[in-house]
Design a protein around this motif. Sequence first.
Motif, mmCIF file in Angstrom:
data_model
loop_
_atom_site.group_PDB
_atom_site.id
_atom_site.type_symbol
_atom_site.label_atom_id
_atom_site.label_comp_id
_atom_site.label_asym_id
_atom_site.label_seq_id
_atom_site.Cartn_x
_atom_site.Cartn_y
_atom_site.Cartn_z
ATOM 1 N N GLU A 20 11.228 -0.886 -3.098
ATOM 2 C CA GLU A 20 10.672 -2.128 -2.545
ATOM 3 C C GLU A 20 11.553 -2.660 -1.418
ATOM 4 O O GLU A 20 11.055 -3.163 -0.407
ATOM 5 N N GLN A 21 12.866 -2.534 -1.588
ATOM 6 C CA GLN A 21 13.814 -2.966 -0.566
ATOM 7 C C GLN A 21 13.662 -2.121 0.705
ATOM 8 O O GLN A 21 13.752 -2.635 1.815
ATOM 9 N N HIS A 22 13.409 -0.844 0.512
ATOM 10 C CA HIS A 22 13.281 0.089 1.640
ATOM 11 C C HIS A 22 11.985 -0.144 2.414
ATOM 12 O O HIS A 22 11.943 0.014 3.633
ATOM 13 N N LEU A 78 7.775 7.922 -1.602
ATOM 14 C CA LEU A 78 7.495 9.351 -1.627
ATOM 15 C C LEU A 78 7.249 9.846 -3.040
ATOM 16 O O LEU A 78 6.553 10.835 -3.251
ATOM 17 N N LEU A 79 7.831 9.150 -4.029
ATOM 18 C CA LEU A 79 7.716 9.545 -5.425
ATOM 19 C C LEU A 79 7.715 8.289 -6.282
ATOM 20 O O LEU A 79 8.514 7.373 -6.044
ATOM 21 N N ALA A 80 6.821 8.228 -7.272
ATOM 22 C CA ALA A 80 6.758 7.068 -8.153
ATOM 23 C C ALA A 80 8.058 6.947 -8.961
ATOM 24 O O ALA A 80 8.743 7.949 -9.211
ATOM 25 N N PRO A 81 8.417 5.726 -9.392
ATOM 26 C CA PRO A 81 9.699 5.515 -10.071
ATOM 27 C C PRO A 81 9.923 6.355 -11.325
ATOM 28 O O PRO A 81 11.036 6.856 -11.531
ATOM 29 N N ARG A 82 8.893 6.542 -12.150
ATOM 30 C CA ARG A 82 9.108 7.277 -13.393
ATOM 31 C C ARG A 82 9.451 8.748 -13.151
ATOM 32 O O ARG A 82 10.477 9.232 -13.645
ATOM 33 N N PRO A 83 8.635 9.502 -12.379
ATOM 34 C CA PRO A 83 9.038 10.886 -12.099
ATOM 35 C C PRO A 83 10.343 10.965 -11.310
ATOM 36 O O PRO A 83 11.110 11.923 -11.470
ATOM 37 N N ALA A 84 10.617 9.955 -10.483
ATOM 38 C CA ALA A 84 11.886 9.945 -9.750
ATOM 39 C C ALA A 84 13.056 9.812 -10.723
ATOM 40 O O ALA A 84 14.089 10.484 -10.566
ATOM 41 N N ALA A 85 12.907 8.963 -11.752
ATOM 42 C CA ALA A 85 13.965 8.794 -12.753
ATOM 43 C C ALA A 85 14.192 10.097 -13.516
ATOM 44 O O ALA A 85 15.344 10.499 -13.751
ATOM 45 N N PHE A 86 13.106 10.766 -13.893
ATOM 46 C CA PHE A 86 13.245 12.037 -14.620
ATOM 47 C C PHE A 86 13.834 13.130 -13.722
ATOM 48 O O PHE A 86 14.617 13.964 -14.183
ATOM 49 N N ALA A 87 13.450 13.124 -12.446
ATOM 50 C CA ALA A 87 14.023 14.094 -11.510
ATOM 51 C C ALA A 87 15.530 13.879 -11.385
ATOM 52 O O ALA A 87 16.315 14.834 -11.398
ATOM 53 N N LEU A 88 15.935 12.626 -11.303
ATOM 54 C CA LEU A 88 17.353 12.301 -11.203
ATOM 55 C C LEU A 88 18.112 12.773 -12.444
ATOM 56 O O LEU A 88 19.174 13.405 -12.338
ATOM 57 N N LEU A 145 13.823 8.334 -0.495
ATOM 58 C CA LEU A 145 13.463 7.440 0.600
ATOM 59 C C LEU A 145 13.166 8.142 1.909
ATOM 60 O O LEU A 145 12.704 7.512 2.858
ATOM 61 N N GLY A 146 13.479 9.435 1.979
ATOM 62 C CA GLY A 146 13.243 10.162 3.205
ATOM 63 C C GLY A 146 14.365 10.036 4.217
ATOM 64 O O GLY A 146 14.265 10.490 5.339
#
Length: 198
Positions: free
Chosen positions: A143-145, A150-160, A195-196
């Motif tokens: 949201e700040q960016h 590019l990726l929703a928060p949940r899959p991004a958290a699991f990817a991390l 974030l790209g």
Amino acid sequence: MAHTDDTKKKLREICRIAARVFYEKGYDGASMQEIADAVGLTKAGLYHHIGSKDHLLYEIMNYGMDILQETVLDKIKNIADPREKLRQTIIGHIDLIVRARDLEITVILHENRSLKGTLHKKINARKREYIHYLEGLITEVQEQHGGKPLLAPRPAAFALLGIINWLYQWYQPGGPIKQNELAPIYADFFFRGLLGNT
């Protein structure tokens, strides 16, 4: 029943030593006698402190989550900027995984499926709290960016978590990649994907 400081200290000592036994021999391969010998207790004394082998594994995993809370999350809770807070969380979590002395964390990753029933549910509840924390922080960063994520928060958290938690399988402290270089590189890599840019 609440632990006194002395019993908590003793339980943590047992967890640290038993984690190393589980790490070397695996949960199924480690006997309670071997763990008792390593800890310096009789088998009966070990059972007095931890109750069962399953409960010992749970206590190790629970202690591992305590370490994450105490050494990573508590230290960054007052950082106001979401991006810096997420960056320091990533760096702290990576440092925790690659530090050889914290095998409690490795046991959480390696023996997760060995724990069954209520104890499995309890430790998974603590893990879900951490995932929700990461999701919330990733949302704030996106949201700040601004712009479309590019990726929703949940899959991004699991990817991390996948990126970080797999480190224990290949990272060698004496290898060509230095620990103090690894965490910032991984943090930058994640932010570029999230974030790209950096």
